[in-house]
Scaffold this active site. Sequence first.
Site, mmCIF file in Angstrom:
data_model
loop_
_atom_site.group_PDB
_atom_site.id
_atom_site.type_symbol
_atom_site.label_atom_id
_atom_site.label_comp_id
_atom_site.label_asym_id
_atom_site.label_seq_id
_atom_site.Cartn_x
_atom_site.Cartn_y
_atom_site.Cartn_z
ATOM 1 N N GLY A 40 0.828 -1.200 0.000
ATOM 2 C CA GLY A 40 0.000 0.000 0.000
ATOM 3 C C GLY A 40 0.862 1.250 0.000
ATOM 4 N N SER A 41 0.402 2.257 0.740
ATOM 5 C CA SER A 41 1.066 3.557 0.688
ATOM 6 C C SER A 41 2.473 3.533 1.273
ATOM 7 C CB SER A 41 0.230 4.592 1.437
ATOM 8 O OG SER A 41 -1.059 4.647 0.865
ATOM 9 N N THR A 42 2.812 2.482 2.029
ATOM 10 C CA THR A 42 4.170 2.432 2.572
ATOM 11 C C THR A 42 5.185 2.263 1.445
ATOM 12 O OG1 THR A 42 4.045 0.033 2.886
ATOM 13 C CG2 THR A 42 3.402 1.407 4.739
ATOM 14 N N PHE A 43 4.686 1.927 0.258
ATOM 15 C CA PHE A 43 5.553 1.732 -0.904
ATOM 16 C C PHE A 43 5.884 3.060 -1.580
ATOM 17 C CE2 PHE A 43 6.184 0.018 -5.347
ATOM 18 C CZ PHE A 43 7.263 -0.811 -5.054
#
Lengths: 622, 382
Positions: free
Chosen positions: A320-323
């Site tokens: 998700g957004s941690t990428f």
Amino acid sequence: MGVRRETKRTGVFTRRALLVGGVQLTALGVLAAKLYQVQVVEGAKYSTLADSNRVSARLIAPPRGRLLDRFGTPVANNNQNWRALLIAEQTEDVGGTLDAFSRIVPLADHERARIERELRRHRRFIPVTIREFLTWEDMASIEVNAPDLPGVLVDLGTSRLYPFGASLAHVLGYVAPPTEADMGEEPMLALPGIRVGRSGLEKYHDLTLRGRAGAVQLEVNAVGRVIRELERQEGTQGQDITLTIDADLQQQVLGHLGDESASAVVLDCRNGEVLAMATNPSFDPSVFNSGVSQAQWLEWTRNRRAPLINKAAAGLYAPGSTFKMVVALAGLEAKAITPWDKINCPGYLDLGDTRFHCWSKGGHGMLDLHGGLKNSCDVFFYEVARRAGMDHIATMANRFGLGVPLEIELPGARKGFVPTREWRIAQGKPWNIGDTIVHGIGQGFLQLTPMSLATMVARIATGRAVQPHLTRSIGGVAQRGNRPEDWPSMGLPDRELHAVREGMWAVVNDEHGTAPLARLLLPNVQMAGKTGSTQVRRVSREAREHGYKSDDLPWEFRPHALFVAFAPYDAPKYALAVVVEHGNAGAAAAAPIARDIMTDVLTRDPAGGNPIVPQRVAETHT
Amino acid sequence: MSVMERRLIRETSFGLTSKLWQVSWLYVLLLSALASVGYVALYSAGGGAEPYASRHILRFAFGLTLMLSIALVDIRFIARCSWPAYAVGVGLLVMVMVMGHTGKGAQRWIELGGMQWQPSEFMKLALVMALASWFHRASWDRMGNPLFLIPPVIAVLVPVALILKEPNLGTAVITAVVGFTVFLGAGLRWWKVLLAVGGIAGAAPIAYAHLHDYQRARITTFLNPESDPLGAGYNIIQSKIALGSGGMWGKGFMQGTQNHLNFLPEKQTDFVFTIIAEEWGLVGTLAVLGLLSLIVLGGMAMALRCRHQYGRLVALGITMNFFMYIFVNVAMVMGAIPVGGVPLPLVSHGGSAMIMVMIAFGVLMSAHVHRDAEFGEGRDEI
């Protein structure tokens, strides 16, 4: 009776007696020849057999090495274990003895089957374990009833003890009796009571922990009783291994995971030491010592929270957004954007007739990298991904330890998956620009472990390609990787890394950041982080338009909640990743846990006792 | 004193002194030598004079006294005791069947005087005596009469059947062979000999079908000893290892590992020969075999020198019995024939067997001492 007749009779007797005597002599001659054959011609063969009869090489199993946490607290220990053994040749009726034993200490059917199998496999004077971990009461009643239990003896062996039980089960793994397949390679494993590592560090370091068996050549009599020692070869003891884990911190981290099906990894981001890696729920590893009951096994395997799976190292999740940090760095490296380039977010991105939505319906307006990260704007990263291209993103992901094997010493660790265009084309499917865009926000085919996400953050925080590892020293000898200099630089410009770190700082500490709940309540220290929420099920447009709320979904369809972070912001020391399965939103479910964990980490400062040269990366930023 | 005179004295005077003079002291010496071999082997088996060796030599001393006493008894008196002895032997066999002690799945033993006696041991001597007595007066012509042969054949078959019933295959076979040898010496026609041998060869498969399981197991184990290393074949394998590892010169007195580490079962009884083989090597076993041959040949020589048929046949039968003991025992420990529970006479530990062997030798020596005795028509008629 006439003389002639008498003479005839005497003559017949004489001839026949001589004949009988001749036959007797011949027969004795045959025996002599046979003796010559057995004693002289085949003598060497029988001498060897006599020696192999007489000399019994016995192995002395050294005690298994201990596992210690970074402060020397034993986390895997050897415990004394009273066990009952059966020597088949000392009883006339094995079945009867086992029946009698069962009346004192009940034996389950599967135990009995195992005993009988082992009895068939070994010679009759080799002791076979009937039951281990006898209580004092059981032992006493066995001793009292000894006359009814011929061939049964009680002795003291060792068993593996895990003082921290379930909290470290996935890291340490467990030991179990060797299988027949194991025994082929190593004769020591035939010794009663020996255990081999079956998973985790116990498996990875099995040979080191096991040591090398000493051998003693004994002269034994026919019943295997030792007469004297002929020769002795000392073995090497299993070595103690000091881990990077802080066992107390591990328990605190596990406590913060609460009842969630979740995992968390805490690294010393300067050298990759794993300080804690907790998986919830877990299991009690000492159960494997004595054998797992079928009911227990079913309970574990049917539990949808999968207690046997090491989620921290083997659980796969879309990041998700941690990428988005990786996407940003890929864009910067590809010169697709600069830290100051602004991108407009109207709430969506249209590509052909496909519309890609931002999580914020109204859009974020004009954003630079800092704002994109702070708001976790999807459209910003759609655009960055579109400009950078999947090749750059995949390469950058790999440089951060995503989708590539890590050096973590866990046999079950998975490398995760970062797709490439080649991979998709090899599948016979096209790689569309839409795929690249989806991967810009960490969705799509991406499958990553919490361990690799923590590694990614550690590398962002320090600019060094640290590898997560669990072994500090073996037998007192420090292992490679303790010092930051052991790890090569990522080779990324400080300026770009700094921009990303600053964005992560804003996520937590800016008043408009997406993860205000992650803000530390400690004085003079700040944490930088990034949230992530990843759908496990595709959300249809109708659902979205009719006010989709993931809270209403059944548990197993809710999105996973992720949070990655490092702290202190101005001198990064610790990196962490938290994944709460089906926790809905990273900011709500994972961020507070990350905050609590980091608070404990910074308070305890487990790496503090291991002073490390200040980092150039950290210095430039203050 | 001329030869004639000496012979006259021997025939007429049976005074104690002259009788003692007639005892074959060389033979006594050979037997003592064999018993000494037994002492040495049993000393090693027991790891000292106790528990076997000293008792062995005490028993031998007793047996020797018994033997010499019997040697001095007039052979004609012994001859008259033949059939009563036979009757006693059969009676004991029946008794052991009814109330005997069961050892290793077979009823063989009678407790008497603190020892366990096997009536079959006594039976073999009594059978030899009875057959010798039957054939004593049988002329060459009479031996040709089949009707004359029926009673002695029955006399053989009754004890053989009883011993088989115990069951004790080995002793039954030995008894039959010994009885058959007496027939041979008595002048059984050759065609009948061949007929008997052929008949036995034909009957063997049928007999096998009636064997006890443990006896069949012995035969199968014998055919393939490695098939069951810890079961019935274990004894044979360990005994062969002991024999073979002795090599040419042996491991030395008290140095036998197979012996001292207890790999040999019943080493002090039936397998005593393996101790000699392991510790004294081929040299030792051939020496013992040579000694045994001398004793056999000495017995045959005594049979040949006897001037009356009873003495000849008794000597032949007793010698044959002794030979069968040693042949079966030595072949057995080498794994050449199935294990038979047959001791090595005068060497193996075990009281009753030794006493019986010494009694038999006593009868043999009596036949020798009284080799010129005239069996008169009257008092000495048997």
